[in-house]
Design a protein around this motif. Structure first.
Motif, mmCIF file in Angstrom:
data_model
loop_
_atom_site.group_PDB
_atom_site.id
_atom_site.type_symbol
_atom_site.label_atom_id
_atom_site.label_comp_id
_atom_site.label_asym_id
_atom_site.label_seq_id
_atom_site.Cartn_x
_atom_site.Cartn_y
_atom_site.Cartn_z
ATOM 1 N N LEU A 215 0.789 -1.239 0.000
ATOM 2 C CA LEU A 215 0.000 0.000 0.000
ATOM 3 C C LEU A 215 0.822 1.292 0.000
ATOM 4 O O LEU A 215 0.355 2.338 -0.446
ATOM 5 C CB LEU A 215 -0.963 0.034 1.205
ATOM 6 N N GLY A 216 2.033 1.239 0.470
ATOM 7 C CA GLY A 216 2.885 2.425 0.518
ATOM 8 C C GLY A 216 4.023 2.196 1.492
ATOM 9 O O GLY A 216 4.085 1.169 2.179
ATOM 10 N N GLY A 217 4.947 3.161 1.558
ATOM 11 C CA GLY A 217 6.094 3.005 2.451
ATOM 12 C C GLY A 217 7.132 2.069 1.863
ATOM 13 O O GLY A 217 7.143 1.795 0.652
ATOM 14 N N LEU A 218 7.986 1.531 2.720
ATOM 15 C CA LEU A 218 9.075 0.660 2.284
ATOM 16 C C LEU A 218 9.209 -0.541 3.208
ATOM 17 O O LEU A 218 8.884 -0.474 4.393
ATOM 18 C CB LEU A 218 10.413 1.415 2.295
ATOM 19 N N VAL A 219 9.733 -1.627 2.634
ATOM 20 C CA VAL A 219 10.179 -2.776 3.422
ATOM 21 C C VAL A 219 11.635 -3.014 3.035
ATOM 22 O O VAL A 219 11.932 -3.272 1.867
ATOM 23 C CB VAL A 219 9.342 -4.037 3.144
ATOM 24 N N LYS A 225 17.634 -9.447 8.220
ATOM 25 C CA LYS A 225 16.765 -8.597 9.025
ATOM 26 C C LYS A 225 15.729 -7.949 8.114
ATOM 27 O O LYS A 225 16.003 -7.667 6.947
ATOM 28 C CB LYS A 225 17.567 -7.508 9.746
ATOM 29 N N VAL A 226 14.551 -7.730 8.658
ATOM 30 C CA VAL A 226 13.480 -7.063 7.915
ATOM 31 C C VAL A 226 13.031 -5.839 8.698
ATOM 32 O O VAL A 226 12.669 -5.934 9.872
ATOM 33 C CB VAL A 226 12.275 -7.999 7.693
ATOM 34 N N PHE A 227 13.090 -4.675 8.054
ATOM 35 C CA PHE A 227 12.643 -3.424 8.663
ATOM 36 C C PHE A 227 11.422 -2.962 7.878
ATOM 37 O O PHE A 227 11.534 -2.422 6.786
ATOM 38 C CB PHE A 227 13.765 -2.387 8.614
ATOM 39 N N ASP A 228 10.248 -3.220 8.445
ATOM 40 C CA ASP A 228 8.987 -3.005 7.744
ATOM 41 C C ASP A 228 8.382 -1.650 8.101
ATOM 42 O O ASP A 228 7.937 -1.420 9.219
ATOM 43 C CB ASP A 228 8.011 -4.127 8.103
ATOM 44 N N MET A 229 8.380 -0.738 7.120
ATOM 45 C CA MET A 229 7.776 0.578 7.307
ATOM 46 C C MET A 229 6.626 0.772 6.323
ATOM 47 O O MET A 229 6.321 1.891 5.922
ATOM 48 C CB MET A 229 8.830 1.675 7.113
ATOM 49 N N SER A 230 5.993 -0.328 5.945
ATOM 50 C CA SER A 230 4.914 -0.261 4.964
ATOM 51 C C SER A 230 3.620 0.232 5.614
ATOM 52 O O SER A 230 3.385 0.038 6.816
ATOM 53 C CB SER A 230 4.679 -1.636 4.345
ATOM 54 N N ILE A 231 2.779 0.848 4.813
ATOM 55 C CA ILE A 231 1.474 1.312 5.290
ATOM 56 C C ILE A 231 0.610 0.115 5.682
ATOM 57 O O ILE A 231 -0.165 0.180 6.650
ATOM 58 C CB ILE A 231 0.782 2.158 4.206
ATOM 59 N N LYS A 236 -2.267 -2.637 10.075
ATOM 60 C CA LYS A 236 -2.553 -3.815 10.885
ATOM 61 C C LYS A 236 -2.254 -3.546 12.353
ATOM 62 O O LYS A 236 -2.991 -3.984 13.243
ATOM 63 C CB LYS A 236 -1.728 -5.004 10.384
ATOM 64 N N GLN A 237 -1.135 -2.850 12.609
ATOM 65 C CA GLN A 237 -0.797 -2.520 13.990
ATOM 66 C C GLN A 237 -1.850 -1.611 14.608
ATOM 67 O O GLN A 237 -2.244 -1.791 15.769
ATOM 68 C CB GLN A 237 0.584 -1.854 14.034
ATOM 69 N N MET A 238 -2.329 -0.639 13.842
ATOM 70 C CA MET A 238 -3.362 0.263 14.337
ATOM 71 C C MET A 238 -4.667 -0.489 14.590
ATOM 72 O O MET A 238 -5.360 -0.239 15.586
ATOM 73 C CB MET A 238 -3.592 1.388 13.323
ATOM 74 N N GLU A 239 -4.992 -1.427 13.694
ATOM 75 C CA GLU A 239 -6.207 -2.212 13.858
ATOM 76 C C GLU A 239 -6.163 -3.036 15.140
ATOM 77 O O GLU A 239 -7.142 -3.102 15.895
ATOM 78 C CB GLU A 239 -6.403 -3.134 12.653
#
Length: 250
Positions: A215-219, A225-231, A236-239
């Motif tokens: 949806l947006g942002g970057l992974v 290592k995975v740094f997930d900054m995706s929308i 999901k975190q907000m939900e």
């Protein structure tokens, strides 16, 4: 986007610093089999402590700590290839095998079918090695995989092995996933940011992946290592946060 990554620099550095000190030891049994294929698994197990001491004495180490079964196999193969001064050749042969697996349905089914008896797997692998004139290190590696029923993991082990060879050459492979291809200016800024994170001693190689589902942002993925900054992840975190029951503080 690169600015948001830079703001999380301390966290990323802490991720990179996390390593498994036992990773190299776990690959010792596999490494013995690669260097001495006549060595049985039970013999390897009985001589585990001795081989660990020998490995330390030889002072050959993996440049990057890998985790899991595929990481252990890749680490053992790397150490064996370095000791045999055959790192580039083994890397080339593995890439050729992976490519052959993608092109040949028969070969792919042979490596992935667990119902194939061990004797048939070993005979088939030795025939392939003879035909392709593969090096002893690669042959022994394939024999170990065939004996342990791990031929189906050739591609994933090869990927881990490439991580080690890149680290050996001072290269760092970074996979960046976004919804659209990054413009040259953003890619340049991102590369500079990642260079600061990873260190000046390594050359950053960015592989871009397009995935509209984030949806947006970057992974950003590197060093396992995975740094997930995706929308998508943020949503999901907000939900989850909104679904949590509210505790009455009064």
């Amino acid at each position: 986007m690169a600015g948001r990554i830079r703001s999380r620099l301390p966290l990323l550095k802490r991720f990179i610093a996390t390593a498994d000190p036992l990773s190299a030891q776990r690959s010792t049994i596999v490494q013995q089999s690669l260097l001495c294929p006549a060595f049985s698994a039970s013999e390897c197990s009985r001589n585990y402590a001795t081989s660990s001491s020998t490995s330390k004495a030889e002072n050959v180490k993996v440049p990057l700590a890998l985790f899991g079964g595929t990481g252990n196999y890749a680490s053992a193969l790397y150490l064996s290839a370095v000791k045999a001064n055959a790192l580039d050749k083994v890397e080339s042969e593995l890439l050729d095998l992976v490519e052959a697996s993608k092109r040949s349905t028969t070969f792919r089914q042979f490596t992935k079918d667990l119902s194939v008896p061990k004797e048939v797997r070993l005979k088939g692998i030795n025939a392939i090695c003879d035909e392709a004139k593969l090096s002893d290190i690669t042959r022994n590696f394939l024999v170990v995989l065939a004996e342990n029923g791990r031929l189906r993991n050739i591609e994933s082990i090869t990927k881990r092995f490439i991580e080690l060879t890149m680290a050996h050459k001072g290269e760092a492979n970074v996979t960046v996933t976004s919804v659209i291809h990054l413009p040259p200016e953003e890619e340049k800024e991102l590369r500079e940011t990642l260079q600061d994170i990873i260190g000046k001693g390594k050359k950053v190689k960015i592989q871009q992946k397009i995935d509209p589902s984030i949806l947006g942002g970057l992974v950003v993925e590197f060093s396992q290592k995975v740094f997930d900054m995706s929308i998508k992840t943020r949503a999901k975190q907000m939900e989850r946060f909104l679904r949590e029951p509210i505790t009455d503080i009064f």
